[in-house]
Design a protein around this motif. Structure first.
Motif, mmCIF file in Angstrom:
data_model
loop_
_atom_site.group_PDB
_atom_site.id
_atom_site.type_symbol
_atom_site.label_atom_id
_atom_site.label_comp_id
_atom_site.label_asym_id
_atom_site.label_seq_id
_atom_site.Cartn_x
_atom_site.Cartn_y
_atom_site.Cartn_z
ATOM 1 N N ASP A 1 -84.425 43.223 -28.710
ATOM 2 C CA ASP A 1 -84.893 42.643 -29.969
ATOM 3 C C ASP A 1 -85.564 43.718 -30.816
ATOM 4 N N PRO A 2 -84.949 44.153 -31.933
ATOM 5 C CA PRO A 2 -85.554 45.228 -32.737
ATOM 6 C C PRO A 2 -86.841 44.810 -33.430
ATOM 7 N N GLY A 3 -87.095 43.513 -33.535
ATOM 8 C CA GLY A 3 -88.308 43.047 -34.179
ATOM 9 C C GLY A 3 -89.393 42.629 -33.204
ATOM 10 N N PHE A 4 -89.274 43.045 -31.971
ATOM 11 C CA PHE A 4 -90.238 42.658 -30.937
ATOM 12 C C PHE A 4 -91.642 43.093 -31.337
ATOM 13 N N GLY A 5 -92.617 42.166 -31.218
ATOM 14 C CA GLY A 5 -93.926 42.404 -31.801
ATOM 15 C C GLY A 5 -94.945 43.113 -30.942
ATOM 16 N N TYR A 6 -94.743 43.220 -29.645
ATOM 17 C CA TYR A 6 -95.727 43.824 -28.739
ATOM 18 C C TYR A 6 -97.120 43.225 -28.919
ATOM 19 N N ASP A 7 -97.168 41.897 -29.096
ATOM 20 C CA ASP A 7 -98.427 41.182 -29.110
ATOM 21 C C ASP A 7 -98.349 40.086 -28.048
ATOM 22 N N LEU A 8 -99.374 39.248 -27.960
ATOM 23 C CA LEU A 8 -99.383 38.235 -26.905
ATOM 24 C C LEU A 8 -98.241 37.243 -27.063
ATOM 25 N N ALA A 9 -97.927 36.869 -28.291
ATOM 26 C CA ALA A 9 -96.820 35.938 -28.499
ATOM 27 C C ALA A 9 -95.510 36.542 -27.999
ATOM 28 N N ALA A 10 -95.289 37.817 -28.298
ATOM 29 C CA ALA A 10 -94.054 38.472 -27.885
ATOM 30 C C ALA A 10 -93.994 38.634 -26.367
ATOM 31 N N MET A 11 -95.090 39.051 -25.742
ATOM 32 C CA MET A 11 -95.073 39.298 -24.303
ATOM 33 C C MET A 11 -94.910 38.000 -23.516
ATOM 34 N N THR A 12 -95.534 36.926 -23.983
ATOM 35 C CA THR A 12 -95.383 35.652 -23.275
ATOM 36 C C THR A 12 -93.992 35.073 -23.486
ATOM 37 N N THR A 13 -93.438 35.250 -24.681
ATOM 38 C CA THR A 13 -92.054 34.818 -24.915
ATOM 39 C C THR A 13 -91.100 35.581 -24.003
ATOM 40 N N ALA A 14 -91.358 36.869 -23.830
ATOM 41 C CA ALA A 14 -90.506 37.680 -22.963
ATOM 42 C C ALA A 14 -90.561 37.188 -21.522
ATOM 43 N N LEU A 15 -91.752 36.871 -21.035
ATOM 44 C CA LEU A 15 -91.872 36.378 -19.662
ATOM 45 C C LEU A 15 -91.121 35.060 -19.498
ATOM 46 N N GLY A 16 -91.236 34.172 -20.472
ATOM 47 C CA GLY A 16 -90.492 32.920 -20.414
ATOM 48 C C GLY A 16 -88.994 33.147 -20.428
ATOM 49 N N ALA A 17 -88.537 34.109 -21.226
ATOM 50 C CA ALA A 17 -87.107 34.420 -21.276
ATOM 51 C C ALA A 17 -86.616 34.939 -19.929
ATOM 52 N N PHE A 18 -87.437 35.761 -19.276
ATOM 53 C CA PHE A 18 -87.050 36.251 -17.946
ATOM 54 C C PHE A 18 -86.959 35.097 -16.953
ATOM 55 N N MET A 19 -87.939 34.229 -16.935
ATOM 56 C CA MET A 19 -87.924 33.101 -15.996
ATOM 57 C C MET A 19 -86.702 32.221 -16.226
ATOM 58 N N ASP A 20 -86.371 31.972 -17.477
ATOM 59 C CA ASP A 20 -85.175 31.183 -17.780
ATOM 60 C C ASP A 20 -83.918 31.884 -17.272
ATOM 61 N N ALA A 21 -83.869 33.215 -17.459
ATOM 62 C CA ALA A 21 -82.673 33.967 -17.088
ATOM 63 C C ALA A 21 -82.429 33.961 -15.582
ATOM 64 N N VAL A 22 -83.495 33.931 -14.789
ATOM 65 C CA VAL A 22 -83.317 33.941 -13.326
ATOM 66 C C VAL A 22 -83.430 32.531 -12.741
ATOM 67 N N GLY A 23 -83.539 31.529 -13.599
ATOM 68 C CA GLY A 23 -83.518 30.150 -13.147
ATOM 69 C C GLY A 23 -84.786 29.666 -12.479
ATOM 70 N N VAL A 24 -85.921 30.182 -12.905
ATOM 71 C CA VAL A 24 -87.209 29.757 -12.342
ATOM 72 C C VAL A 24 -87.930 28.890 -13.368
ATOM 73 N N ARG A 25 -88.094 27.625 -13.040
ATOM 74 C CA ARG A 25 -88.798 26.721 -13.945
ATOM 75 C C ARG A 25 -90.304 26.887 -13.828
ATOM 76 N N GLN A 26 -90.806 26.982 -12.617
ATOM 77 C CA GLN A 26 -92.238 27.108 -12.374
ATOM 78 C C GLN A 26 -92.474 28.107 -11.255
ATOM 79 N N ALA A 27 -93.553 28.880 -11.370
ATOM 80 C CA ALA A 27 -93.834 29.910 -10.365
ATOM 81 C C ALA A 27 -95.321 30.198 -10.311
ATOM 82 N N GLY A 28 -95.747 30.816 -9.207
ATOM 83 C CA GLY A 28 -97.043 31.457 -9.164
ATOM 84 C C GLY A 28 -96.938 32.796 -9.877
#
Length: 325
Positions: free
Chosen positions: A121-148
């Motif tokens: 994403d060339p417009g990635f913000g490197y702020d809390l909104a961007a980093m948390t969105t990225a973590l959610g995108a990773f979890m979705d990509a590997v099929g993890v709905r909930q995790a520790g």
């Protein structure tokens, strides 16, 4: 007093003063140009390094619109995600993976700007909104709905912010010497917020000797700082995207958001802290404990800012008990 040539003594000094002024101005201009070139033109060489650790563990990748996430996976059972500490890679949890994998499916992931993940994403913000969105995108990509979740330093703050935004996706949260409080960092980190200074300082900190000094300043047990660990730690720090991410994150992460939300963060939380932390002083662990409604606090004596590397045995015991019970 007038000289024989008709000029006063003072008039003879004027050309010298003008030459000196011109020399000073040209010197200052050259120094400014050099600093600007160092900050915005020069790029340190990227490491050519094949990671023995990743060869052993087996790198995996998850492609999303945000990034091509680099991660490793081990074990089976309920999922636990360890987020690579800010400024390093999956090597930051090398001593925890096999222990937690006895009872869990363990993922260790490099978020954007860390390790071997490549931003899309060339417009990635490197702020809390961007980093948390990225973590959610990773979890979705590997099929993890909930995790520790577990994070150390910056990644603890990102895990906390994600938990506050998506409490239904986090079963338990472990914070190891984490950011997340609205308090200033050390002078070295605060300096990265200054334009030009931050860019240049980050680039100059990518040498292997500087990484060794950084590690030695973070850790109490210096015998754990092996040449192989330093190689693994250092190599991703030389990547251009990671260099840029370092000073942008320092400027854009707003920890006032996470601190304000601590009293309403109801996810069970483990706070682990090195008593000898020189970056996030141990008093901050008690601040977390005061504000979090459902937390366990343990202070580890003889440990610094990266306790999972510095004191792996007690950290492993606490994490295993916390995530398994």
């Amino acid at each position: 007093m007038v000289r024989l040539d008709g000029r006063s003594p003072a008039s003879g000094h004027r050309p010298q003063r003008k030459r000196l002024r011109r020399w000073l101005l040209s010197t200052i201009a050259a120094l400014v140009a050099l600093l600007l070139f160092g900050a915005y033109g020069w790029q340190p060489a990227q490491a050519e390094f094949r990671s023995p650790y990743l060869d052993m563990m087996g790198s995996k990748y998850a492609a999303t619109a945000v990034a091509r996430f680099h991660y490793i996976r081990a074990g089976s059972g309920s999922p636990v995600i360890l987020i690579s500490p800010g400024g390093t890679s999956v090597i930051g949890w090398k001593d925890q993976v096999s222990v937690l994998a006895r009872d869990h499916t363990v993922y260790v992931v490099d978020l954007p700007g860390q390790g071997y993940t490549r931003l899309k994403d060339p417009g990635f913000g490197y702020d809390l909104a961007a980093m948390t969105t990225a973590l959610g995108a990773f979890m979705d990509a590997v099929g993890v709905r909930q995790a520790g979740l577990a994070g150390n330093s910056w990644s603890g703050g990102w895990a906390l912010a994600f938990t506050q935004r998506h409490p239904d996706r986090v079963s338990k949260l472990a914070l190891l010497d984490a950011t997340g409080l609205d308090l200033p960092g050390t002078w070295m980190w605060e300096a990265l917020k200054i334009p030009v200074v931050g860019e240049l300082a980050t680039k100059l900190s990518t040498s292997k000797s500087t990484v060794r000094s950084l590690a030695e300043g973070m850790m109490v047990n210096k015998d754990h700082i092996t040449d192989s660990l330093l190689d693994e730690w250092w190599a991703p720090m030389t990547f251009r995207d990671n260099i840029r991410a370092t000073y942008l994150l320092e400027r854009r992460l707003d920890w006032a958001q996470t601190e304000r939300a601590l009293p309403s963060t109801n996810t069970p939380t483990l706070v682990l802290w090195g008593r000898q932390d020189t970056i996030q002083p141990v008093e901050r662990a008690h601040r977390f404990a005061e504000l979090l409604p459902h937390d366990q606090l343990y202070i580890l004596d003889g440990c610094g800012h990266a306790p999972q590397l510095d004191c792996p045995d007690p950290v492993n015991r606490h994490l295993q008990t916390f995530f398994t019970n």
